[in-house]
Scaffold this motif. Structure first.
Motif, PDB file in Angstrom:
ATOM      1  N   PRO A 149     -36.531 -20.202  16.360  1.00 45.98           N
ATOM      2  CA  PRO A 149     -35.548 -20.195  15.667  1.00 45.98           C
ATOM      3  C   PRO A 149     -35.671 -19.141  14.362  1.00 45.98           C
ATOM      4  O   PRO A 149     -34.880 -19.206  13.324  1.00 45.98           O
ATOM      5  CB  PRO A 149     -35.725 -21.220  16.155  1.00 45.98           C
ATOM      6  CG  PRO A 149     -36.001 -22.148  16.865  1.00 45.98           C
ATOM      7  CD  PRO A 149     -37.654 -21.279  16.605  1.00 45.98           C
ATOM      8  N   ILE A 175     -36.134 -15.325  21.273  1.00 51.48           N
ATOM      9  CA  ILE A 175     -35.874 -17.254  21.532  1.00 51.48           C
ATOM     10  C   ILE A 175     -36.447 -18.157  20.698  1.00 51.48           C
ATOM     11  O   ILE A 175     -36.031 -19.045  20.346  1.00 51.48           O
ATOM     12  CB  ILE A 175     -34.933 -16.689  22.445  1.00 51.48           C
ATOM     13  CG1 ILE A 175     -34.025 -15.583  22.776  1.00 51.48           C
ATOM     14  CG2 ILE A 175     -34.481 -18.761  22.791  1.00 51.48           C
ATOM     15  CD1 ILE A 175     -33.563 -15.793  24.041  1.00 51.48           C
ATOM     16  N   TYR A 218     -31.907 -12.418  11.378  1.00 51.39           N
ATOM     17  CA  TYR A 218     -29.875 -12.250  10.590  1.00 51.39           C
ATOM     18  C   TYR A 218     -29.413 -12.377   9.055  1.00 51.39           C
ATOM     19  O   TYR A 218     -28.832 -12.126   9.129  1.00 51.39           O
ATOM     20  CB  TYR A 218     -29.518 -13.635  11.850  1.00 51.39           C
ATOM     21  CG  TYR A 218     -29.147 -13.004  12.919  1.00 51.39           C
ATOM     22  CD1 TYR A 218     -28.980 -11.942  13.924  1.00 51.39           C
ATOM     23  CD2 TYR A 218     -29.836 -14.490  13.997  1.00 51.39           C
ATOM     24  CE1 TYR A 218     -29.419 -11.350  15.093  1.00 51.39           C
ATOM     25  CE2 TYR A 218     -29.617 -13.712  15.204  1.00 51.39           C
ATOM     26  CZ  TYR A 218     -29.982 -12.743  16.217  1.00 51.39           C
ATOM     27  OH  TYR A 218     -30.081 -12.803  16.916  1.00 51.39           O
ATOM     28  N   VAL A 256     -35.734 -16.083  14.599  1.00 52.58           N
ATOM     29  CA  VAL A 256     -33.792 -15.187  14.599  1.00 52.58           C
ATOM     30  C   VAL A 256     -32.745 -15.707  13.067  1.00 52.58           C
ATOM     31  O   VAL A 256     -32.257 -14.557  12.921  1.00 52.58           O
ATOM     32  CB  VAL A 256     -33.666 -16.753  15.829  1.00 52.58           C
ATOM     33  CG1 VAL A 256     -32.442 -16.128  14.911  1.00 52.58           C
ATOM     34  CG2 VAL A 256     -34.025 -16.377  17.347  1.00 52.58           C
ATOM     35  N   VAL A 257     -33.363 -16.532  12.033  1.00 56.10           N
ATOM     36  CA  VAL A 257     -32.758 -16.666  10.954  1.00 56.10           C
ATOM     37  C   VAL A 257     -33.115 -15.608  10.534  1.00 56.10           C
ATOM     38  O   VAL A 257     -31.832 -15.114   9.753  1.00 56.10           O
ATOM     39  CB  VAL A 257     -33.251 -18.288  10.686  1.00 56.10           C
ATOM     40  CG1 VAL A 257     -32.050 -18.283   9.040  1.00 56.10           C
ATOM     41  CG2 VAL A 257     -32.505 -19.370  11.494  1.00 56.10           C
ATOM     42  N   ALA A 269     -30.952 -11.864  21.626  1.00 58.14           N
ATOM     43  CA  ALA A 269     -31.153 -13.118  21.046  1.00 58.14           C
ATOM     44  C   ALA A 269     -29.997 -13.255  19.913  1.00 58.14           C
ATOM     45  O   ALA A 269     -30.836 -14.427  20.355  1.00 58.14           O
ATOM     46  CB  ALA A 269     -31.718 -11.682  20.397  1.00 58.14           C
ATOM     47  N   SER A 310     -28.426 -16.178  22.453  1.00 59.33           N
ATOM     48  CA  SER A 310     -28.944 -17.025  22.811  1.00 59.33           C
ATOM     49  C   SER A 310     -29.205 -17.695  21.146  1.00 59.33           C
ATOM     50  O   SER A 310     -29.267 -19.134  21.448  1.00 59.33           O
ATOM     51  CB  SER A 310     -30.536 -16.680  22.716  1.00 59.33           C
ATOM     52  OG  SER A 310     -30.489 -15.848  24.345  1.00 59.33           O
ATOM     53  N   ALA A 311     -29.110 -17.605  20.244  1.00 62.21           N
ATOM     54  CA  ALA A 311     -29.550 -18.640  18.932  1.00 62.21           C
ATOM     55  C   ALA A 311     -27.763 -18.815  19.075  1.00 62.21           C
ATOM     56  O   ALA A 311     -27.677 -19.718  18.480  1.00 62.21           O
ATOM     57  CB  ALA A 311     -29.214 -16.975  17.872  1.00 62.21           C
ATOM     58  N   LEU A 312     -26.580 -18.697  19.583  1.00 57.38           N
ATOM     59  CA  LEU A 312     -25.154 -18.803  19.083  1.00 57.38           C
ATOM     60  C   LEU A 312     -24.165 -19.475  20.416  1.00 57.38           C
ATOM     61  O   LEU A 312     -24.124 -20.139  19.212  1.00 57.38           O
ATOM     62  CB  LEU A 312     -24.558 -17.925  18.350  1.00 57.38           C
ATOM     63  CG  LEU A 312     -24.769 -17.188  17.552  1.00 57.38           C
ATOM     64  CD1 LEU A 312     -24.275 -16.112  17.031  1.00 57.38           C
ATOM     65  CD2 LEU A 312     -25.128 -18.045  16.136  1.00 57.38           C
TER      66      LEU A 312
END
Length: 183
Positions: A106, A103, A113, A109-110, A160, A163-165
């Motif tokens: 960022p 988390i 995905y 995380v991107v 994860a 937390s990102a969204l």
């Protein structure tokens, strides 16, 4: 008559690795859809011809870049789980993995995905994600039985994503409580 000397090649032994690393930067900034050989070459400060010299095509480059991402994250995961000496420390390592490593980045995380989206349709990238999941589970299995390791792996991914969204992601204490319930 004076002859112009032929152009000299730039000695750049790390070029291929740099291109792979820069590919991740370009994807993080533009998404896979906005990533091209030209953008990567420009960001890596290499001639466009280097792209076809070092890689068969974009699929190979994406596979290598996402494999590098998965390996880097898995290395951190292995280090955290390897440092734990008992189940309590292992649970806390999973908390830190989620709240700090996953988390807390960022960019990663991107990139993760972007990888998952491509892996849904691309068998080579699906294999990258499978290998990554297997490695994560092996690290968890140092401290937890295989079923619990699988549950934790799924929880890690799910938390994860949330937390990102989620505009109000789970607190560290909530993450700790979820891990405690599973283990």
């Amino acid at each position: 008559m004076r002859r112009t000397p032929p152009p000299t090649r730039r000695f750049d032994p790390g070029r291929r690795d740099r291109i792979i690393d820069v590919t991740l930067d370009v994807i993080a900034a533009n998404g896979v859809a906005g990533t091209s050989h030209r953008r990567i070459a420009e960001a890596a400060d290499v001639p466009l011809g280097s792209m076809t010299y070092h890689f068969k095509g974009m699929d190979e480059l994406l596979t290598l870049a996402f494999t590098r991402l998965a390996d880097r994250i898995a290395d951190r995961f292995d280090a955290r789980m390897g440092a734990a000496t008992d189940a309590g420390e292992a649970r806390e390592a999973v908390v830190r993995l989620i709240t700090e490593d996953l988390i807390g980045s960022p960019r990663e995380v991107v990139l993760t995905y972007e990888l998952y989206t491509l892996a849904a349709r691309n068998p080579a990238l699906r294999e990258v994600t499978r290998a990554w999941m297997a490695r994560s589970r092996r690290a968890l299995e140092r401290h937890f039985d295989p079923a619990t390791a699988r549950y934790l792996d799924a929880l890690i991914e799910g938390l994860a994503i949330h937390s990102a969204l989620d505009p109000t992601p789970m607190s560290t204490e909530d993450v700790r409580a979820a891990i405690s319930r599973i283990t």
